[in-house]
Design a protein around this motif. Structure first.
Motif, short mmCIF file in Angstrom:
data_model
loop_
_atom_site.label_atom_id
_atom_site.label_comp_id
_atom_site.label_asym_id
_atom_site.label_seq_id
_atom_site.Cartn_x
_atom_site.Cartn_y
_atom_site.Cartn_z
N PRO A 91 0.83 -1.21 0.00
CA PRO A 91 0.00 0.00 0.00
C PRO A 91 0.86 1.26 0.00
O PRO A 91 2.05 1.21 0.28
CB PRO A 91 -0.78 -0.12 1.31
CG PRO A 91 0.14 -0.89 2.20
CD PRO A 91 0.88 -1.85 1.31
N GLY A 92 0.24 2.38 -0.32
CA GLY A 92 0.89 3.67 -0.14
C GLY A 92 1.82 4.13 -1.24
O GLY A 92 2.58 5.06 -1.04
N ARG A 93 1.76 3.49 -2.39
CA ARG A 93 2.62 3.92 -3.50
C ARG A 93 1.76 4.13 -4.74
O ARG A 93 0.73 3.49 -4.90
CB ARG A 93 3.69 2.86 -3.78
CG ARG A 93 4.66 2.69 -2.62
CD ARG A 93 5.68 1.64 -2.88
NE ARG A 93 6.60 2.03 -3.93
CZ ARG A 93 7.64 1.30 -4.31
NH1 ARG A 93 7.88 0.15 -3.73
NH2 ARG A 93 8.42 1.71 -5.27
#
Length: 77
Positions: free
Chosen positions: A62-64
């Protein structure tokens, strides 16, 4: 998230948590596998930050917004 597979230069959309092998398969990219448990390292790929992971036990982080996966084949495997 966009995942680019090198050296084929194929890019595909993926969701966080999606298994890496499923993403590669959907992109038409073949990642060799052996044990499917991460022990044999036949499915090892290198991420854009230089980290080597076993694709068979890894998922999209997550988070990219974008990630590059460098495929390489061990001819001795």
């Amino acid at each position: 998230m966009k995942i680019q597979f090198l050296p084929d230069d194929v890019t595909v959309d993926a969701e966080p948590g999606e298994p890496m092998l499923e993403v590669a398969d959907r992109a038409g990219v073949s990642i060799p596998t052996g044990c499917l448990m991460g022990s044999c390292h036949a499915c090892e790929v290198e991420l854009d930050d230089g980290e080597a992971i076993c694709a068979c036990i890894s998922s999209v982080p997550p988070g990219r917004e974008k990630m590059t996966v460098n495929l390489y084949v061990d001819p001795a495997w």
